[in-house]
Design an enzyme around this catalytic site. Structure first.
Site, PDB file in Angstrom:
ATOM      1  N   GLU A 102       0.841  -1.217   0.000  1.00  0.00           N
ATOM      2  CA  GLU A 102       0.000   0.000   0.000  1.00  0.00           C
ATOM      3  C   GLU A 102       0.872   1.262   0.000  1.00  0.00           C
ATOM      4  OE1 GLU A 102      -2.346  -1.485   3.406  1.00  0.00           O
ATOM      5  OE2 GLU A 102      -4.104  -0.928   2.221  1.00  0.00           O
ATOM      6  N   GLU A 125      -3.560  -9.429   3.593  1.00  0.00           N
ATOM      7  CA  GLU A 125      -4.365  -9.131   4.792  1.00  0.00           C
ATOM      8  C   GLU A 125      -5.499 -10.119   4.990  1.00  0.00           C
ATOM      9  OE1 GLU A 125      -3.180  -6.906   2.707  1.00  0.00           O
ATOM     10  OE2 GLU A 125      -2.671  -5.029   3.709  1.00  0.00           O
TER      11      GLU A 125
HETATM   12  N1  3HC Z   1       4.325  -7.448  11.777  1.00  0.00           N
HETATM   13  C1  3HC Z   1       5.044  -7.835  12.831  1.00  0.00           C
HETATM   14  N2  3HC Z   1       5.901  -8.869  12.805  1.00  0.00           N
HETATM   15  C2  3HC Z   1       6.030  -9.521  11.654  1.00  0.00           C
HETATM   16  C3  3HC Z   1       5.310  -9.165  10.501  1.00  0.00           C
HETATM   17  C4  3HC Z   1       4.419  -8.066  10.591  1.00  0.00           C
HETATM   18  N3  3HC Z   1       3.707  -7.656   9.536  1.00  0.00           N
HETATM   19  N4  3HC Z   1       5.651 -10.011   9.503  1.00  0.00           N
HETATM   20  C5  3HC Z   1       6.553 -10.862  10.013  1.00  0.00           C
HETATM   21  N5  3HC Z   1       6.784 -10.569  11.308  1.00  0.00           N
HETATM   22  C6  3HC Z   1       7.740 -11.227  12.207  1.00  0.00           C
HETATM   23  C7  3HC Z   1       7.411 -12.692  12.429  1.00  0.00           C
HETATM   24  O1  3HC Z   1       6.490 -12.851  13.476  1.00  0.00           O
HETATM   25  C8  3HC Z   1       8.770 -13.257  12.754  1.00  0.00           C
HETATM   26  O2  3HC Z   1       9.041 -12.918  14.095  1.00  0.00           O
HETATM   27  P1  3HC Z   1       9.937 -13.892  15.023  1.00  0.00           P
HETATM   28  O3  3HC Z   1      11.273 -13.981  14.341  1.00  0.00           O
HETATM   29  O4  3HC Z   1       9.940 -13.227  16.338  1.00  0.00           O
HETATM   30  O5  3HC Z   1       9.204 -15.199  15.020  1.00  0.00           O
HETATM   31  C9  3HC Z   1       9.718 -12.430  11.889  1.00  0.00           C
HETATM   32  O6  3HC Z   1       8.995 -11.252  11.549  1.00  0.00           O
HETATM   33  C10 3HC Z   1      10.118 -13.131  10.607  1.00  0.00           C
HETATM   34  O7  3HC Z   1       8.970 -13.577   9.948  1.00  0.00           O
HETATM   35  P2  3HC Z   1       8.903 -15.023   9.251  1.00  0.00           P
HETATM   36  O8  3HC Z   1       9.412 -16.057  10.180  1.00  0.00           O
HETATM   37  O9  3HC Z   1       7.529 -15.161   8.703  1.00  0.00           O
HETATM   38  O10 3HC Z   1       9.989 -14.829   8.089  1.00  0.00           O
HETATM   39  P3  3HC Z   1       9.922 -15.281   6.586  1.00  0.00           P
HETATM   40  O11 3HC Z   1      11.172 -14.797   5.973  1.00  0.00           O
HETATM   41  O12 3HC Z   1       9.571 -16.717   6.482  1.00  0.00           O
HETATM   42  O13 3HC Z   1       8.689 -14.486   5.925  1.00  0.00           O
HETATM   43  C11 3HC Z   1       7.342 -12.605   5.383  1.00  0.00           C
HETATM   44  C12 3HC Z   1       8.731 -13.101   5.824  1.00  0.00           C
HETATM   45  C13 3HC Z   1       7.037 -13.134   3.985  1.00  0.00           C
HETATM   46  C14 3HC Z   1       7.351 -11.119   5.384  1.00  0.00           C
HETATM   47  C15 3HC Z   1       6.266 -13.156   6.349  1.00  0.00           C
HETATM   48  O14 3HC Z   1       6.669 -12.858   7.672  1.00  0.00           O
HETATM   49  C16 3HC Z   1       4.890 -12.564   6.182  1.00  0.00           C
HETATM   50  O15 3HC Z   1       4.166 -12.993   5.310  1.00  0.00           O
HETATM   51  N6  3HC Z   1       4.541 -11.602   7.044  1.00  0.00           N
HETATM   52  C17 3HC Z   1       3.210 -11.079   7.114  1.00  0.00           C
HETATM   53  C18 3HC Z   1       2.878 -10.181   5.986  1.00  0.00           C
HETATM   54  C19 3HC Z   1       1.497  -9.621   6.180  1.00  0.00           C
HETATM   55  O16 3HC Z   1       0.550 -10.307   6.513  1.00  0.00           O
HETATM   56  N7  3HC Z   1       1.378  -8.318   5.967  1.00  0.00           N
HETATM   57  C20 3HC Z   1       0.130  -7.649   6.132  1.00  0.00           C
HETATM   58  C21 3HC Z   1       0.018  -7.111   7.518  1.00  0.00           C
HETATM   59  S1  3HC Z   1      -1.546  -6.416   7.839  1.00  0.00           S
HETATM   60  C22 3HC Z   1      -1.450  -4.905   7.106  1.00  0.00           C
HETATM   61  O17 3HC Z   1      -0.474  -4.559   6.507  1.00  0.00           O
HETATM   62  C23 3HC Z   1      -2.657  -4.050   7.318  1.00  0.00           C
HETATM   63  C24 3HC Z   1      -2.654  -2.863   6.414  1.00  0.00           C
HETATM   64  O18 3HC Z   1      -3.435  -3.103   5.285  1.00  0.00           O
HETATM   65  C25 3HC Z   1      -3.200  -1.648   7.124  1.00  0.00           C
END
Ligand code: 3HC
Length: 692
Positions: free
Chosen positions: A108, A128
């Site tokens: 975004e 999301e």
């Molecule tokens: N917020 C906070 N922490 C996050 C995060 C996030 N969005 N995404 C990942 N983390 C943290 C994980 O919990 C993990 O923490 P830890 O080491 O303490 O366990 C660390 O970051 C590493 O994450 P992964 O183990 O998942 O690492 P990968 O390399 O396998 O994957 C990634 C990385 C592809 C970025 C994956 O973490 C992911 O898909 N994250 C979520 C992405 C997501 O859902 N984004 C949307 C959020 S909601 C949003 O943006 C709302 C908006 O529209 C207003």
């Protein structure tokens, strides 16, 4: 270089301001990043020398989204929407330079910029929906304007990312940068300045959304296409509605509409469950006594014993990860059949365009079939996947012990049996463990790693690393009959069998469980797996419904009938009055008085014992934490993720309610319903599994 906040720096390179973000591990858009971006853009806008801005991140990725850890707490301003408004309305061009994953609020942010460049390995998406949400910072309004509502619907509602190449084709990005991202982004921005490109504000691009106006079929067709996949979930429909608003409302009104939907989802129970689950999956591989830096062995070569359904699926996992496999069978015919099934599976994938014919050959070439167990001598790991029989397994392990090289790991794919007993057949108990794959093993993501008593930390760490490599979600569990998953699952099976003798019919039980959110009920599932699993003609005495069905040759879907009937070539169960009558007659024969059973009772009797057994498993330290059990149920047994998993669900329902139900059933049916002491204790203390 000037620090704007602790996570954002501003560097001026001639006419270009670089806003450099460093918020490990994934550059989530927490408050210090939001503040840094807002102030940084303002500073760049105020600096006369600066002609353009680049937003770029350090570390492994561009922003992976909003900071999920801030959800549920009061959000500090500026909120992301406000930051993006500042970027969007900046009078100087703002360029997003993307690497890693631009996810959620990250994408975004990029969409609010006026241009986007990315390295070829970047992935861009709005996941999301997988957190029970929709993009809440303009994503549902900007993405359709940029790539068109049809493609945006897919990306937003299914939550799957696209690669840089596809993003370029869809106009989601303007350029792929080869080589160094910073240098490439600077060069791109220099061109923007030199050629005085007009600002491309996505918020003002209306052509693609206007073209979709007055075409409601775009949305109705899309809804139809996702109906099965999204059954029970609230967020996908909200996503479709929000994209609809991008077509039918002006940008600002669309933003407000999106906001309202976002707030509603955020305060709902599904999103709470899915956010909980996000962290549950990330915690599951972390064991208190196996620190991150525990050394592990390199697995360069594997061997699988048994080329049946399980062995074949397991083999595919390894070759998919590029690890060669020696596949052992006892007869040429079985080996040929096993190899044939693997090849066919790959060919089906290739026919769907998901793999090239060359890939099929490449993967097949990684498999060496053999009839000689001695050929596993050079494998780093051997996985036995033969018939579930303790004597056979013991014999195999004893032979493997003398055949395999010194450090080789020996694993059994047993679903129930005592790994310690199997390990005791070897002189290397520290290298023996259970790897319980779920069927079909090439599809199901769950892997139970069964921690045998004498296993070494290195071997455990190796199995966790290996699971990641072969793309499994691994849950470490202790040794007991059925380990964690099947031990809990058998409770539901027992009650389902009892319920049909007491008055319910398979179709009623199945409907209740399906409506709860499982992909199918217990009897449809039995038909699918095969009722004859574990049945033999020689020992069958017709003393259970299962035995009677098997004696009738009704083995389930594969034989065209089981608890249900099936039309040729169809998997849809059809109610069979003959079987309903058979069940009624059987109850009578056993002197079981039939009566009406309410849907509520069916649900409680099928789900409460899963929770109760889960609590016992935690008490016995078979599983590390309640959320591990939830990961098992979501990945292995089809528990709907919007209900978090059985332990999360129990907390949601209230452990006091569950305890009351267990006691009520204990009075009626005896001590199989005895509440786990852990549940009694948690209720006494006013706590839930979340406090375990
Ligand atoms: N917020 C906070 N922490 C996050 C995060 C996030 N969005 N995404 C990942 N983390 C943290 C994980 O919990 C993990 O923490 P830890 O080491 O303490 O366990 C660390 O970051 C590493 O994450 P992964 O183990 O998942 O690492 P990968 O390399 O396998 O994957 C990634 C990385 C592809 C970025 C994956 O973490 C992911 O898909 N994250 C979520 C992405 C997501 O859902 N984004 C949307 C959020 S909601 C949003 O943006 C709302 C908006 O529209 C207003």
């Amino acid at each position: 270089m000037a620090a704007i906040t602790e996570t954002v720096e501003l560097e001026i390179r001639k006419e270009i301001a670089l806003l450099i973000v460093d918020n490990p591990p994934v550059n989530a858009l927490g408050i210090s990043v939001r503040r840094g971006l807002a102030d940084g853009i303002q500073k760049a806008a105020d600096d006369e020398k600066v002609k353009a801005v680049i937003i770029i991140c350090k570390g492994r990725t561009f922003f992976a989204g909003a900071d999920i850890r801030e959800f549920g707490k009061p959000l500090e301003e500026p909120v992301l929407g406000q930051v993006l408004e500042i970027i969007d309305s900046c009078r100087k061009p703002v360029v997003a330079a993307i690497h890693g994953t631009a996810f959620g609020g990250g994408l975004e942010t990029a969409l609010a910029c006026h241009f986007r460049v990315a390295v070829s390995s970047a992935r861009l998406g709005l996941p999301e929906v997988k957190l029970g949400l929709l993009p809440g910072a303009g994503g549902t309004q900007r993405l359709p304007r940029l790539i068109g509502p049809e493609k945006a619907l897919k990306m937003i509602t299914l939550g799957n990312p696209v690669g840089a190449e596809e993003a370029l084709q869809n106009s989601l990005i303007d350029k792929i940068i080869e080589g160094d991202l910073t240098a490439g982004a600077v060069k791109f921005t220099e061109t923007v300045i030199a050629e005085a490109w007009p600002l491309r504000r996505v918020s003002g691009m209306n052509e693609k959304v206007e073209a979709a106006r007055g075409k409601p079929e775009i949305f109705s067709d899309f809804r139809k296409s996702i109906v099965r996949k999204t059954r029970g979930f609230e967020a996908p429909e909200a996503c479709v509605k929000a994209v609809g608003a991008s077509v039918n409302l002006p940008f600002d009104e669309g933003l407000r509409y999106e906001r309202d939907l976002f707030v509603k989802l955020m305060s709902g129970s599904q999103s709470a469950a899915q956010q909980y689950y996000f962290f549950a999956e990330r915690q599951v591989g972390k064991l208190p006594d196996i620190p991150k830096d525990t050394p592990y062995l390199d697995i360069g070569k594997a061997a699988v014993i048994g080329a049946g359904t399980m062995g074949g699926g397991i083999t595919m996992n390894f070759v998919n990860a590029g690890i060669p496999v020696t596949l052992v069978e006892t007869g040429q015919e079985f080996l040929d059949r096993g190899l044939g099934v693997i090849r066919k599976n790959y060919e089906i994938t290739a026919s769907k365009g998901k793999m090239s014919a060359e890939d099929v050959e490449k993967r097949m070439s990684l498999i060496t079939g053999t009839l000689s167990l001695e050929d596993v001598s050079d494998a780093d790991i051997v996985i036995e996947a033969v018939f579930e029989n303790m004597d056979i397994k013991k014999e195999i392990f004893s032979r493997l012990d003398s055949i395999c090289k010194k450090d080789a790991i020996l694993a059994s794919n047993t679903s129930y049996l005592d790994i310690n007993e199997i390990a005791a057949m070897t002189s290397r108990q520290e290298s023996v463990l259970g790897l319980h794959f779920f069927s079909p093993a090439n599809v199901m993501r769950l892997l139970e790693i069964v921690r045998a008593e004498k296993i070494s930390k290195t071997v455990l760490a190796t199995s966790l690393a290996l699971a990641r490599k072969i793309k499994k979600i691994a849950v470490v569990v202790g040794v007991c009959h059925g380990f964690a998953g099947n031990r809990m699952f058998s409770q539901r099976g027992r009650e389902a069998d009892n319920l049909i003798l007491e008055g319910a019919l398979p179709s009623q039980v199945d409907k209740v469980i399906f409506d709860f959110g499982f992909p199918m009920g217990p009897f449809v599932l039995k038909d699918l797996i095969g009722i004859d699993l574990g049945w033999s003609k020689e020992t069958s005495t017709g003393s259970t419904i299962k035995e009677i069905l098997c004696e009738m040759g009704r083995f389930g879907l594969k034989s065209g009938s089981g608890y249900y009937r099936y039309e040729k070539g169809s998997r849809a169960p059809i109610n069979d009055p003959e079987i309903d009558q058979l069940i009624v007659d059987f109850s009578e024969k056993k002197n079981i008085k039939r009566g009406e059973v309410s849907d509520e009772e069916i649900l409680q009797r099928c789900i409460y014992p899963i929770v109760n057994e889960g609590a016992k498993i935690l008490e016995e330290k078979i599983a590390v934490r309640p959320s591990d059990l939830d990961v098992i149920w979501v990945n292995g047994y089809g528990w709907p993720v919007y209900l978090g998993g059985p332990m999360f669900w129990a907390d949601m329902v209230g452990l006091d309610t569950i305890l009351e139900g267990l006691k009520k059933f204990q009075e009626r049916f005896g001590d199989v319903w005895k509440p786990a002491p852990l549940i009694e204790k948690l209720v006494r203390e006013g706590k839930g599994f979340k406090d375990f």
